[in-house]
Write a protein that holds these residues in place. Structure first.
Motif, PDB file in Angstrom:
ATOM      1  N   PRO A 100       0.729  -1.155  -0.044  1.00  0.00           N
ATOM      2  CA  PRO A 100       0.000  -0.228  -0.105  1.00  0.00           C
ATOM      3  C   PRO A 100       0.929   1.387  -0.050  1.00  0.00           C
ATOM      4  CG  PRO A 100      -0.758  -1.300   1.618  1.00  0.00           C
ATOM      5  CD  PRO A 100       0.468  -2.135   1.019  1.00  0.00           C
ATOM      6  N   LYS A 101       1.914   1.147   0.733  1.00  0.00           N
ATOM      7  CA  LYS A 101       3.000   2.370   0.905  1.00  0.00           C
ATOM      8  C   LYS A 101       4.037   2.179  -0.068  1.00  0.00           C
ATOM      9  CE  LYS A 101       1.197   3.495   5.588  1.00  0.00           C
ATOM     10  NZ  LYS A 101       1.608   3.743   6.984  1.00  0.00           N
ATOM     11  N   ILE A 102       3.983   2.000  -1.263  1.00  0.00           N
ATOM     12  CA  ILE A 102       4.896   1.559  -2.102  1.00  0.00           C
ATOM     13  C   ILE A 102       5.755   2.840  -2.418  1.00  0.00           C
ATOM     14  CG2 ILE A 102       3.745   1.727  -4.094  1.00  0.00           C
ATOM     15  CD1 ILE A 102       5.269  -0.440  -5.481  1.00  0.00           C
ATOM     16  N   ASP A 103       7.207   2.547  -2.596  1.00  0.00           N
ATOM     17  CA  ASP A 103       8.061   3.680  -2.881  1.00  0.00           C
ATOM     18  C   ASP A 103       7.719   4.187  -4.575  1.00  0.00           C
ATOM     19  OD1 ASP A 103      10.863   4.310  -4.345  1.00  0.00           O
ATOM     20  OD2 ASP A 103      11.047   5.200  -2.287  1.00  0.00           O
ATOM     21  N   PRO A 104       7.956   5.510  -4.811  1.00  0.00           N
ATOM     22  CA  PRO A 104       7.421   5.922  -6.077  1.00  0.00           C
ATOM     23  C   PRO A 104       8.414   5.093  -7.166  1.00  0.00           C
ATOM     24  CG  PRO A 104       7.421   8.012  -4.526  1.00  0.00           C
ATOM     25  CD  PRO A 104       7.872   6.578  -3.868  1.00  0.00           C
ATOM     26  N   HIS A 105       9.711   4.944  -6.588  1.00  0.00           N
ATOM     27  CA  HIS A 105      10.695   4.484  -7.620  1.00  0.00           C
ATOM     28  C   HIS A 105      10.239   3.111  -8.058  1.00  0.00           C
ATOM     29  CE1 HIS A 105      14.308   2.312  -9.149  1.00  0.00           C
ATOM     30  NE2 HIS A 105      14.403   3.105  -9.770  1.00  0.00           N
ATOM     31  N   ASP A 106       9.782   2.249  -6.775  1.00  0.00           N
ATOM     32  CA  ASP A 106       9.213   0.742  -6.999  1.00  0.00           C
ATOM     33  C   ASP A 106       8.159   0.901  -7.806  1.00  0.00           C
ATOM     34  OD1 ASP A 106      11.589   0.090  -5.584  1.00  0.00           O
ATOM     35  OD2 ASP A 106      10.603  -0.019  -3.838  1.00  0.00           O
ATOM     36  N   TYR A 107       7.279   1.920  -7.561  1.00  0.00           N
ATOM     37  CA  TYR A 107       5.872   2.122  -8.361  1.00  0.00           C
ATOM     38  C   TYR A 107       6.168   2.086  -9.623  1.00  0.00           C
ATOM     39  CZ  TYR A 107       1.643   3.542 -10.082  1.00  0.00           C
ATOM     40  OH  TYR A 107       0.602   3.661 -10.719  1.00  0.00           O
ATOM     41  N   ASP A 108       6.898   2.759  -9.846  1.00  0.00           N
ATOM     42  CA  ASP A 108       7.247   2.931 -11.626  1.00  0.00           C
ATOM     43  C   ASP A 108       7.970   1.636 -12.004  1.00  0.00           C
ATOM     44  OD1 ASP A 108       6.640   5.486 -11.592  1.00  0.00           O
ATOM     45  OD2 ASP A 108       8.263   6.444 -11.108  1.00  0.00           O
ATOM     46  N   THR A 109       8.592   1.051 -11.308  1.00  0.00           N
ATOM     47  CA  THR A 109       9.065  -0.170 -11.773  1.00  0.00           C
ATOM     48  C   THR A 109       8.090  -1.354 -12.154  1.00  0.00           C
ATOM     49  OG1 THR A 109      11.398   0.209 -10.809  1.00  0.00           O
ATOM     50  CG2 THR A 109      11.037  -2.162 -11.409  1.00  0.00           C
ATOM     51  N   LYS A 110       7.340  -1.313 -10.952  1.00  0.00           N
ATOM     52  CA  LYS A 110       6.247  -2.355 -11.207  1.00  0.00           C
ATOM     53  C   LYS A 110       5.299  -2.079 -12.331  1.00  0.00           C
ATOM     54  CE  LYS A 110       6.990  -4.446  -6.827  1.00  0.00           C
ATOM     55  NZ  LYS A 110       7.015  -5.796  -6.562  1.00  0.00           N
ATOM     56  N   LYS A 111       4.990  -0.690 -12.582  1.00  0.00           N
ATOM     57  CA  LYS A 111       4.095  -0.255 -13.481  1.00  0.00           C
ATOM     58  C   LYS A 111       4.749  -0.802 -14.963  1.00  0.00           C
ATOM     59  CE  LYS A 111       3.893   4.080 -14.836  1.00  0.00           C
ATOM     60  NZ  LYS A 111       3.752   5.588 -14.754  1.00  0.00           N
ATOM     61  N   GLY A 112       5.945  -0.678 -15.186  1.00  0.00           N
ATOM     62  CA  GLY A 112       6.657  -0.966 -16.081  1.00  0.00           C
ATOM     63  C   GLY A 112       6.549  -2.299 -16.702  1.00  0.00           C
ATOM     64  N   HIS A 113       6.579  -2.998 -15.580  1.00  0.00           N
ATOM     65  CA  HIS A 113       6.330  -4.774 -15.752  1.00  0.00           C
ATOM     66  C   HIS A 113       4.798  -4.775 -16.301  1.00  0.00           C
ATOM     67  CE1 HIS A 113      10.203  -5.609 -14.450  1.00  0.00           C
ATOM     68  NE2 HIS A 113      10.024  -5.494 -13.282  1.00  0.00           N
ATOM     69  N   VAL A 114       4.135  -4.304 -15.781  1.00  0.00           N
ATOM     70  CA  VAL A 114       2.554  -4.458 -16.102  1.00  0.00           C
ATOM     71  C   VAL A 114       2.429  -3.924 -17.661  1.00  0.00           C
ATOM     72  CG1 VAL A 114       0.073  -3.644 -15.700  1.00  0.00           C
ATOM     73  CG2 VAL A 114       1.655  -3.812 -13.675  1.00  0.00           C
TER      74      VAL A 114
END
Length: 229
Positions: A100-114
């Protein structure tokens, strides 16, 4: 009482001497209807055309047989089946887990995979994992899922709305493109890259020809001076 004693049952049609009926409805090499003829006559025609007599409809009365090159027919059928398996689209469900409280950089990385998964024509199961006191704040996970869905809306849509599943919240995104379309685009892009690389290589080789021509002209020039003298 019928009893099966074992052994394999062949799925291949009967051909030539394995056909045991008095007469057959014969189809010629080009698909023309020859008509009902005695089996002996059909085998004679097969030998005359240097082809096989193949039973294509065993349950018909009389059975339907066709004159063909059975070896070539089997090979072409195998190639068609292989190509069909190659182009067969299997939709895969990928999974991406977030906090829920994901780091912005980690969010961008995960979004890239999606994004990559959706471009490939695959579904994506997004799982928000709650720990400890986070379980009392499900709205955090819901907002994160809505944000992700909005960020990739040009590639996918919400196929299964966010729902709570124990300590997790789950949402499924479906791709706008079908798997077959994604595969076709990937092949076209690969072919374009290959053609571009070949074009660059051919362009790089052109100056070498020019250098050779200039060198040959320079070598011939001194040979003319003595004849003028």
């Amino acid at each position: 009482m019928w009893c099966y004693l074992g052994g394999s049952i062949s799925a291949e049609p009967r051909i030539n001497d394995r056909i045991r009926v008095p007469e057959v409805r014969l189809v010629g090499p080009s698909g023309e209807q020859v008509g009902i003829v005695p089996l002996a006559k059909a085998l004679e025609l097969a030998q005359e055309y240097d082809l096989d007599l193949v039973e294509v409809a065993a349950t018909a009365r009389p059975p339907v047989c066709k004159l063909m090159d059975y070896g070539k027919f089997k090979y072409e059928s195998a190639m068609k089946a292989r190509e069909a398996r190659k182009n067969q689209a299997h939709t895969v469900i990928k999974e991406m887990k977030l906090r829920p409280k994901i780091d912005p950089h980690d969010y961008d990385t995960k979004k890239g995979h999606v994004v990559r998964f959706l471009k490939q024509g695959d579904k994506v199961k997004i799982t928000i994992m709650f720990r400890g006191r986070e379980q009392s704040r499900p709205e955090l996970g819901f907002r994160l899922l809505q944000r992700l869905a909005s960020d990739v809306e040009d590639l996918g849509f919400i196929e299964s709305s966010p729902k709570q599943d124990g300590r997790n919240m789950i949402m499924v995104l479906g791709p706008h493109k079908k798997k077959t379309e994604a595969m076709a685009e990937a092949r076209e892009a690969q072919a374009a890259r290959k053609a571009e690389r070949q074009g660059v290589t051919a362009h790089d080789e052109e100056p070498a020809d020019e250098v050779v021509e200039v060198t040959e002209v320079a070598a011939e020039a001194p040979a003319e001076a003595p004849s003028e003298a």
